[in-house]
Design a protein around this motif. Structure first.
Motif, PDB file in Angstrom:
ATOM      1  N   LYS A  51       0.795  -1.096   0.050  1.00  0.00           N
ATOM      2  CA  LYS A  51      -0.019  -0.217   0.101  1.00  0.00           C
ATOM      3  C   LYS A  51       1.021   1.355   0.040  1.00  0.00           C
ATOM      4  CE  LYS A  51      -3.706   0.083   2.709  1.00  0.00           C
ATOM      5  NZ  LYS A  51      -4.519  -0.280   3.950  1.00  0.00           N
ATOM      6  N   ASN A  52       1.955   1.483   0.571  1.00  0.00           N
ATOM      7  CA  ASN A  52       2.725   2.156   0.717  1.00  0.00           C
ATOM      8  C   ASN A  52       4.109   2.333  -0.156  1.00  0.00           C
ATOM      9  OD1 ASN A  52       1.170   3.556   2.802  1.00  0.00           O
ATOM     10  ND2 ASN A  52       2.180   2.316   4.253  1.00  0.00           N
ATOM     11  N   PHE A  53       4.057   1.435  -1.309  1.00  0.00           N
ATOM     12  CA  PHE A  53       5.390   1.183  -1.980  1.00  0.00           C
ATOM     13  C   PHE A  53       5.021   2.122  -3.260  1.00  0.00           C
ATOM     14  CE2 PHE A  53       5.792  -2.293   0.427  1.00  0.00           C
ATOM     15  CZ  PHE A  53       7.091  -2.920   0.185  1.00  0.00           C
ATOM     16  N   LYS A  54       6.334   2.529  -3.707  1.00  0.00           N
ATOM     17  CA  LYS A  54       6.419   3.231  -5.061  1.00  0.00           C
ATOM     18  C   LYS A  54       6.544   2.084  -6.248  1.00  0.00           C
ATOM     19  CE  LYS A  54       8.662   7.375  -3.447  1.00  0.00           C
ATOM     20  NZ  LYS A  54       9.772   8.288  -3.243  1.00  0.00           N
ATOM     21  N   LEU A  55       5.210   1.429  -6.308  1.00  0.00           N
ATOM     22  CA  LEU A  55       5.309   0.316  -7.155  1.00  0.00           C
ATOM     23  C   LEU A  55       5.117   0.939  -8.663  1.00  0.00           C
ATOM     24  CD1 LEU A  55       5.296  -2.717  -7.427  1.00  0.00           C
ATOM     25  CD2 LEU A  55       2.843  -2.635  -7.053  1.00  0.00           C
ATOM     26  N   ARG A  56       6.054   0.006  -9.611  1.00  0.00           N
ATOM     27  CA  ARG A  56       5.927   0.448 -10.905  1.00  0.00           C
ATOM     28  C   ARG A  56       5.459  -0.748 -11.688  1.00  0.00           C
ATOM     29  NH1 ARG A  56      11.382   3.636 -13.119  1.00  0.00           N
ATOM     30  NH2 ARG A  56      10.840   5.649 -12.309  1.00  0.00           N
ATOM     31  N   ASN A  57       5.797  -1.985 -11.421  1.00  0.00           N
ATOM     32  CA  ASN A  57       5.675  -3.288 -12.000  1.00  0.00           C
ATOM     33  C   ASN A  57       5.538  -4.614 -10.885  1.00  0.00           C
ATOM     34  OD1 ASN A  57       5.537  -2.650 -15.136  1.00  0.00           O
ATOM     35  ND2 ASN A  57       7.353  -1.748 -14.105  1.00  0.00           N
ATOM     36  N   LEU A  58       4.733  -5.259 -11.060  1.00  0.00           N
ATOM     37  CA  LEU A  58       4.321  -6.544 -10.103  1.00  0.00           C
ATOM     38  C   LEU A  58       4.008  -7.689 -10.983  1.00  0.00           C
ATOM     39  CD1 LEU A  58       4.411  -7.781  -7.256  1.00  0.00           C
ATOM     40  CD2 LEU A  58       2.233  -7.018  -7.148  1.00  0.00           C
ATOM     41  N   SER A  59       4.619  -8.723 -10.566  1.00  0.00           N
ATOM     42  CA  SER A  59       4.380  -9.869 -11.259  1.00  0.00           C
ATOM     43  C   SER A  59       4.306 -10.955 -10.180  1.00  0.00           C
ATOM     44  CB  SER A  59       5.361 -10.094 -12.517  1.00  0.00           C
ATOM     45  OG  SER A  59       4.895 -11.614 -13.181  1.00  0.00           O
ATOM     46  N   VAL A  60       3.185 -11.560 -10.044  1.00  0.00           N
ATOM     47  CA  VAL A  60       2.910 -12.767  -8.947  1.00  0.00           C
ATOM     48  C   VAL A  60       2.648 -13.897  -9.752  1.00  0.00           C
ATOM     49  CG1 VAL A  60       1.845 -13.496  -6.934  1.00  0.00           C
ATOM     50  CG2 VAL A  60       2.107 -10.978  -7.451  1.00  0.00           C
ATOM     51  N   LYS A  61       3.258 -15.038  -9.613  1.00  0.00           N
ATOM     52  CA  LYS A  61       3.473 -16.271 -10.431  1.00  0.00           C
ATOM     53  C   LYS A  61       2.972 -17.620  -9.418  1.00  0.00           C
ATOM     54  CE  LYS A  61       6.247 -15.065 -14.249  1.00  0.00           C
ATOM     55  NZ  LYS A  61       7.303 -15.386 -15.208  1.00  0.00           N
ATOM     56  N   GLY A  62       2.086 -18.241  -9.816  1.00  0.00           N
ATOM     57  CA  GLY A  62       1.724 -19.437  -9.281  1.00  0.00           C
ATOM     58  C   GLY A  62       1.635 -19.762  -7.874  1.00  0.00           C
ATOM     59  N   GLY A  63       1.978 -20.766  -7.374  1.00  0.00           N
ATOM     60  CA  GLY A  63       2.259 -21.091  -6.042  1.00  0.00           C
ATOM     61  C   GLY A  63       0.837 -21.888  -5.478  1.00  0.00           C
TER      62      GLY A  63
END
Length: 296
Positions: free
Chosen positions: A201-213
């Motif tokens: 919530k407080n990140f300067k996020l540009r790109n996020l990729s979440v895979k599987g699990g």
């Protein structure tokens, strides 16, 4: 008096060496960590009493100081990542990577083993990444490259228990991944086995990729324009969208069902921040929810 002076001198030499190595970015060592070395006073004091005025005693003392520095630099949690993953496995309960003023963007690839994961902002401003677990883990893949204010770092975290059985996991096994929220972040996160909570919530996020699990996953996104891809595995996934942003959503259904909260504003652009979300379900349902639905 001479013995007391020599005892103090030995402790000052060791402390100075550790602080010097910290300034050179060889190890992670801070002034507050000196408090943890107080038992060395008794060790050096005992050596001083046993050795006395014997000349060879100086060489023994120097050897002991060398061995202590070697242990701290190469084997302890203070050691710099450069010394790890070079043909030997080092087990930790804590691991850290120092914050660098010249780094403005972090490109991070991280995969976890068989345990639950909580990812959130780092609390100590001296750390870029801080990892803590209630059971032993090791990092068997470390790649780092720094160029033009961007740091690319790849970490593969595995359980010590994997050596004894692939399907072993205790429900109490949990790893906390703390990443600095003061720099821009591009994160590729490969899930393992276990539940995961990504509080960004407080990140300067540009790109996020979440895979599987395998396991349930919760992702809390920031109020910044970013690109997010979520690939489902086995288990349910919940993605929380903050208020006053626009959601640009595209989905690809698998076995599981994808549902979207009707309170979320969707579109392709506008004056508000926009989150570009790509979702592909696996075996399990995926819910896109408004942040108002749940508060951490």
């Amino acid at each position: 008096m001479k013995r007391r002076i020599s005892l103090l001198g030995i402790f000052l030499i060791l402390s100075g060496l550790l602080l010097l190595l910290s300034e050179l970015r060889v190890i992670h060592f801070y002034w507050k960590d000196l408090l943890m070395l107080w038992p060395l006073i008794f060790i050096f004091w005992g050596l001083d009493l046993l050795i006395g005025e014997k000349r060879w005693g100086s060489w023994v003392t120097i050897l002991i100081i060398f061995l202590l520095v070697f242990f701290i630099v190469f084997l302890s949690t203070y050691g710099r990542p450069f010394f790890r993953g070079r043909g030997h496995d080092f087990y930790y309960k804590e691991w850290r990577y120092p914050f660098k003023e010249n780094v403005k963007v972090l490109n991070l690839d991280i995969s976890t083993g068989i345990r639950s994961v909580i990812l959130e902002g780092v609390k100590n401003k001296e750390d870029l990444i801080y990892i803590k677990s209630n059971s032993d883990f090791y990092i068997n893949k470390i790649k780092e490259e720094e160029q033009n204010g961007e740091l690319s770092l790849s970490l593969k975290i595995e359980n010590k228990e994997l050596e004894f059985g692939f399907f072993y996991m205790s429900n109490a096994d949990q790893i906390n991944l703390n990443i600095s929220s003061d720099i821009f972040l591009n994160l590729n996160f490969e899930r393992g086995v276990g539940n995961a909570v990504l509080n960004m919530k407080n990140f300067k996020l540009r790109n996020l990729s979440v895979k599987g699990g395998v396991g349930n996953l919760k992702v809390y996104l920031p109020k910044f324009s970013c690109y997010v891809e979520v690939e489902g595995g086995v288990g349910s996934i919940e993605v929380y969208i903050p208020e006053n942003v626009i959601l640009d959503l595209s989905t690809e259904a698998g076995i599981g069902r994808i549902s979207v909260d009707k309170n979320i504003e969707q579109g392709k652009g506008g004056e508000k921040e926009i989150i570009h979300l790509r979702v592909r379900s696996g075996i399990g349902n995926i819910k896109i929810l408004s942040e108002k639905k749940e508060v951490i």
